[in-house]
Design an enzyme around this catalytic site. Sequence first.
Site, PDB file in Angstrom:
ATOM      1  N   CYS A   2       0.820  -1.207   0.000  1.00 26.66           N
ATOM      2  CA  CYS A   2       0.000   0.000   0.000  1.00 26.66           C
ATOM      3  C   CYS A   2       0.859   1.264   0.000  1.00 26.66           C
ATOM      4  O   CYS A   2       1.972   1.261   0.503  1.00 26.66           O
ATOM      5  CB  CYS A   2      -0.868   0.022   1.247  1.00 26.66           C
ATOM      6  SG  CYS A   2      -1.897  -1.420   1.418  1.00 26.66           S
ATOM      7  N   ARG A  27       5.227  -0.257  -6.082  1.00 28.44           N
ATOM      8  CA  ARG A  27       5.194  -1.039  -4.843  1.00 28.44           C
ATOM      9  C   ARG A  27       4.158  -2.153  -4.901  1.00 28.44           C
ATOM     10  O   ARG A  27       4.169  -3.050  -4.065  1.00 28.44           O
ATOM     11  CB  ARG A  27       4.873  -0.114  -3.666  1.00 28.44           C
ATOM     12  CG  ARG A  27       5.920   0.958  -3.450  1.00 28.44           C
ATOM     13  CD  ARG A  27       5.422   1.991  -2.475  1.00 28.44           C
ATOM     14  NE  ARG A  27       5.166   1.411  -1.175  1.00 28.44           N
ATOM     15  CZ  ARG A  27       6.025   1.408  -0.171  1.00 28.44           C
ATOM     16  NH1 ARG A  27       7.200   1.949  -0.324  1.00 28.44           N
ATOM     17  NH2 ARG A  27       5.724   0.879   0.987  1.00 28.44           N
ATOM     18  N   TRP A  74      -3.149  -2.688  -1.401  1.00 24.22           N
ATOM     19  CA  TRP A  74      -2.758  -4.058  -1.745  1.00 24.22           C
ATOM     20  C   TRP A  74      -3.498  -4.922  -0.744  1.00 24.22           C
ATOM     21  O   TRP A  74      -3.191  -4.928   0.443  1.00 24.22           O
ATOM     22  CB  TRP A  74      -1.242  -4.193  -1.604  1.00 24.22           C
ATOM     23  CG  TRP A  74      -0.653  -5.457  -2.133  1.00 24.22           C
ATOM     24  CD1 TRP A  74      -0.283  -5.710  -3.433  1.00 24.22           C
ATOM     25  CD2 TRP A  74      -0.315  -6.639  -1.398  1.00 24.22           C
ATOM     26  NE1 TRP A  74       0.247  -6.965  -3.534  1.00 24.22           N
ATOM     27  CE2 TRP A  74       0.249  -7.565  -2.310  1.00 24.22           C
ATOM     28  CE3 TRP A  74      -0.416  -7.014  -0.061  1.00 24.22           C
ATOM     29  CZ2 TRP A  74       0.693  -8.827  -1.930  1.00 24.22           C
ATOM     30  CZ3 TRP A  74       0.016  -8.272   0.318  1.00 24.22           C
ATOM     31  CH2 TRP A  74       0.559  -9.160  -0.607  1.00 24.22           C
ATOM     32  N   ASN A 100      -1.725   2.169   5.806  1.00 27.16           N
ATOM     33  CA  ASN A 100      -0.849   1.066   5.400  1.00 27.16           C
ATOM     34  C   ASN A 100      -0.582   0.234   6.641  1.00 27.16           C
ATOM     35  O   ASN A 100      -0.408   0.793   7.725  1.00 27.16           O
ATOM     36  CB  ASN A 100       0.509   1.581   4.906  1.00 27.16           C
ATOM     37  CG  ASN A 100       0.405   2.315   3.591  1.00 27.16           C
ATOM     38  OD1 ASN A 100      -0.658   2.345   2.979  1.00 27.16           O
ATOM     39  ND2 ASN A 100       1.511   2.898   3.168  1.00 27.16           N
ATOM     40  N   GLY A 101      -0.507  -1.077   6.485  1.00 28.04           N
ATOM     41  CA  GLY A 101      -0.213  -1.934   7.635  1.00 28.04           C
ATOM     42  C   GLY A 101      -1.402  -2.806   7.981  1.00 28.04           C
ATOM     43  O   GLY A 101      -2.347  -2.938   7.199  1.00 28.04           O
ATOM     44  N   GLU A 481      18.291 -17.490  -7.650  1.00 26.72           N
ATOM     45  CA  GLU A 481      17.914 -16.140  -8.055  1.00 26.72           C
ATOM     46  C   GLU A 481      17.383 -16.134  -9.492  1.00 26.72           C
ATOM     47  O   GLU A 481      16.403 -15.466  -9.802  1.00 26.72           O
ATOM     48  CB  GLU A 481      19.127 -15.198  -7.884  1.00 26.72           C
ATOM     49  CG  GLU A 481      18.928 -13.768  -8.317  1.00 26.72           C
ATOM     50  CD  GLU A 481      17.818 -13.007  -7.584  1.00 26.72           C
ATOM     51  OE1 GLU A 481      17.240 -13.531  -6.624  1.00 26.72           O
ATOM     52  OE2 GLU A 481      17.514 -11.886  -8.011  1.00 26.72           O
ATOM     53  N   LYS A 485      13.635 -14.962 -10.486  1.00 29.79           N
ATOM     54  CA  LYS A 485      13.384 -13.867 -11.442  1.00 29.79           C
ATOM     55  C   LYS A 485      12.341 -14.284 -12.473  1.00 29.79           C
ATOM     56  O   LYS A 485      11.408 -13.556 -12.759  1.00 29.79           O
ATOM     57  CB  LYS A 485      14.665 -13.457 -12.190  1.00 29.79           C
ATOM     58  CG  LYS A 485      15.688 -12.656 -11.435  1.00 29.79           C
ATOM     59  CD  LYS A 485      15.259 -11.256 -11.078  1.00 29.79           C
ATOM     60  CE  LYS A 485      14.478 -11.199  -9.817  1.00 29.79           C
ATOM     61  NZ  LYS A 485      15.098 -10.977  -8.581  1.00 29.79           N
ATOM     62  N   GLU A 488       8.835 -14.689 -10.871  1.00 27.84           N
ATOM     63  CA  GLU A 488       8.211 -13.431 -10.443  1.00 27.84           C
ATOM     64  C   GLU A 488       7.543 -12.682 -11.579  1.00 27.84           C
ATOM     65  O   GLU A 488       6.456 -12.153 -11.424  1.00 27.84           O
ATOM     66  CB  GLU A 488       9.278 -12.485  -9.849  1.00 27.84           C
ATOM     67  CG  GLU A 488       9.711 -12.814  -8.466  1.00 27.84           C
ATOM     68  CD  GLU A 488      10.745 -11.812  -7.956  1.00 27.84           C
ATOM     69  OE1 GLU A 488      10.570 -11.301  -6.851  1.00 27.84           O
ATOM     70  OE2 GLU A 488      11.739 -11.542  -8.664  1.00 27.84           O
ATOM     71  N   HIS A 504      18.234 -36.439  -6.702  1.00 25.15           N
ATOM     72  CA  HIS A 504      17.490 -36.938  -5.544  1.00 25.15           C
ATOM     73  C   HIS A 504      16.005 -36.592  -5.646  1.00 25.15           C
ATOM     74  O   HIS A 504      15.337 -36.421  -4.629  1.00 25.15           O
ATOM     75  CB  HIS A 504      18.090 -36.376  -4.254  1.00 25.15           C
ATOM     76  CG  HIS A 504      19.521 -36.775  -4.056  1.00 25.15           C
ATOM     77  ND1 HIS A 504      19.908 -38.074  -3.862  1.00 25.15           N
ATOM     78  CD2 HIS A 504      20.664 -36.051  -4.081  1.00 25.15           C
ATOM     79  CE1 HIS A 504      21.228 -38.135  -3.742  1.00 25.15           C
ATOM     80  NE2 HIS A 504      21.710 -36.909  -3.883  1.00 25.15           N
ATOM     81  N   LYS A 603       6.651  -4.585  -4.016  1.00 22.52           N
ATOM     82  CA  LYS A 603       8.073  -4.261  -3.928  1.00 22.52           C
ATOM     83  C   LYS A 603       8.540  -4.251  -2.481  1.00 22.52           C
ATOM     84  O   LYS A 603       9.641  -4.670  -2.166  1.00 22.52           O
ATOM     85  CB  LYS A 603       8.302  -2.883  -4.574  1.00 22.52           C
ATOM     86  CG  LYS A 603       9.745  -2.422  -4.592  1.00 22.52           C
ATOM     87  CD  LYS A 603      10.541  -3.198  -5.602  1.00 22.52           C
ATOM     88  CE  LYS A 603      12.005  -2.837  -5.605  1.00 22.52           C
ATOM     89  NZ  LYS A 603      12.816  -3.955  -6.145  1.00 22.52           N
TER      90      LYS A 603
HETATM   91  C1  G6P Z   1       9.535  -8.757  -1.976  1.00 17.92           C
HETATM   92  C2  G6P Z   1      10.040  -8.385  -3.348  1.00 17.92           C
HETATM   93  C3  G6P Z   1      11.358  -9.107  -3.614  1.00 17.92           C
HETATM   94  C4  G6P Z   1      12.349  -8.787  -2.517  1.00 17.92           C
HETATM   95  C5  G6P Z   1      11.803  -9.131  -1.129  1.00 17.92           C
HETATM   96  C6  G6P Z   1      12.680  -8.583  -0.017  1.00 17.92           C
HETATM   97  O1  G6P Z   1       9.135 -10.078  -1.951  1.00 17.92           O
HETATM   98  O2  G6P Z   1       9.095  -8.718  -4.334  1.00 17.92           O
HETATM   99  O3  G6P Z   1      11.881  -8.672  -4.851  1.00 17.92           O
HETATM  100  O4  G6P Z   1      13.530  -9.494  -2.736  1.00 17.92           O
HETATM  101  O5  G6P Z   1      10.519  -8.534  -0.970  1.00 17.92           O
HETATM  102  O6  G6P Z   1      12.654  -7.185  -0.069  1.00 17.92           O
HETATM  103  P1  G6P Z   1      13.712  -6.235   0.603  1.00 17.92           P
HETATM  104  O7  G6P Z   1      13.223  -4.854   0.337  1.00 17.92           O
HETATM  105  O8  G6P Z   1      13.739  -6.579   2.061  1.00 17.92           O
HETATM  106  O9  G6P Z   1      15.030  -6.524  -0.050  1.00 17.92           O
END
Ligand code: G6P
Length: 608
Positions: A2, A27, A74, A100-101, A481, A485, A488, A504, A603
């Site tokens: 949010c 975000r 959100w 927010n929260g 990673e 990617k 996501e 395994h 984000k």
């Molecule tokens: C969310 C984002 C990820 C990020 C993670 C940790 O899940 O979508 O891309 O790696 O949060 O975020 P931070 O701001 O703590 O690195």
Amino acid sequence: MCGIVAYIGHRDATPILTEGLKRLEYRGYDSAGLAVIRDGKLHIRRSVGRISALEEKIGGSLSGATIGMAHTRWATHGSVTETNAHPHCDASGRLALVHNGIIENYRVLRQFLEQHGITMTSQTDTEVLAKLVGHFYDGDLIDAVRRALREVRGTFGIAVLHMDQPDRIVAARRGSPLIIGVGQGEYLVASDASAIIQHTPQVIYLSDNEVAEVGRDGFRTTNLQAVPVTKEVEEVEFTLEQLELGGHQHFMIKEIFEQPEALRTCMRGRVDLQDGRVVLGGLTNVLRELVRSERIILTGCGTAWHACLVGEYLFEELARVPCEVEYASEFRYRNPLIPDRTTVIAISQSGETADTLAALREAKDRGALVLGIVNAVGSTIARETDAGVYLHVGPEIGVASTKAFVGQVTVLAMMAAMLARRRHMGQGASYDFLEALSRVPDAIEQALDLNAQTRQIAARFIETNNWLYLGRGPQYPVALEGALKIKEISYIHAEGLPAAEMKHGPIALISEGMPVVVLAVRDHLYEKVVSNIEEVRTRGGHVIAIATEGDQHISKLAEDVLYIPAVPPLLQPLVSVIPLQLMAYHAAVLRGCDVDKPRNLAKSVTVE
Ligand code: G6P
């Protein structure tokens, strides 16, 4: 997640608010809303979907208002509907609130309000808070907010307007970031500096349990008990230009290409080649304690957790300190053992991730030295740690983290080298490592030349919904990673594995033509990885190898080879991740996905 932006001044508030919301889009959100006060009346507009839908709804209907607030939601409590979108009103309809929260005790508060004959119209926890503030309101808005917040368990960043108080916004925070932007004859409130940077770089960071009353000619801050708190005005370090696309189609690709320069900035003034030393100003006060640490715990979420995994290799091999990596979300509830001389390092791009914040608080309570590796300057994690190192890679807007990852690994490499030098390493070895580190940006630049080739490969597999990523040693986190990617942003199912684990279980997944990305760089595990490639090929898998420049042998084994320049094995993740970022990006674009705003993702994850 949010987002909040509010404005009070002499200009037309609505375009400032909607423009601010657009800056917060990255975000993640699913609905949006806005409230302004004009001609003594509160006007509210809400809409599901994009901010453009809200703008359409508003049209010119709110022009002339000089005070207002807006929100992107959100969904957590209650589905994505217009009724659940913010702002929410109190029972009189004269007070509006954005939040927010999460209000954890909203059920109890709701019961309390219902006993007083107040009924809810939405399914949200936020509406309960709006009605609670309204319940306590007797002409003094800031006091009503404080009284309500004293009853609340949970997290909040809020802004509140009251029709009878057209000259003030009340804002407060606990656990969700909130800043006040100080302009000339105008003030803004926002959950993120990017929403207000075009109006002013001067900001005040509210701390937990602080409440602010913001007018046209100033503001005052208190704690929840009404004790005044003095705040310092600080300068936001990034520019508006850094928040713009600058000719790129998406923020993600812009940020991928920014990586060489971002790392140069990250290392500037910190890597002293002449002396073979690293100087990290943010750690000066804790350096002796850090050097004497007997154990390091690295913690974070998502991509930051992958950076932690690379960090484990760096700290153990280079600095020779036992190191563990923990998901922040697990660490916080695991009753962790923190013996003396333990350093916990929390890694976070946003500096606001709820689980990472909770983990660092847990570690602090148990007596550890707690450090942060954070990108967002002034963020909560940055402020709550004992000391830390900023990434200085510039704002990251694309939801899929790219430049923050390489920044995090680079900072970890600098920290490990710094510890190594102070614990056991000679000047020569230290120089060699740092010299190689300072050449990494050039190697990344070269790896970016793979852009076209990664696009071609991605194009061949856009219909394929399952990918595997394999790596060993420091390349294992890169496999994770790479898989994250592509998941996501292109919604392709992908798994990252330590290459030897494949047999395994996951080997059962391999079928004819399935893409298997193998990190097969020339290091001491190369021969082992080659055996894993054979295992994949025997079962019909299509191998896409990330290999070291000049490796002719690999081209006989893999269907596709993406060559990257050689750097020392511990630094190789910084380069081998580049083609994986590019491939994920192109796969998403080719599949028609919204690269910078992937579905369901946020984000900055400020809830558990
Ligand atoms: C969310 C984002 C990820 C990020 C993670 C940790 O899940 O979508 O891309 O790696 O949060 O975020 P931070 O701001 O703590 O690195």
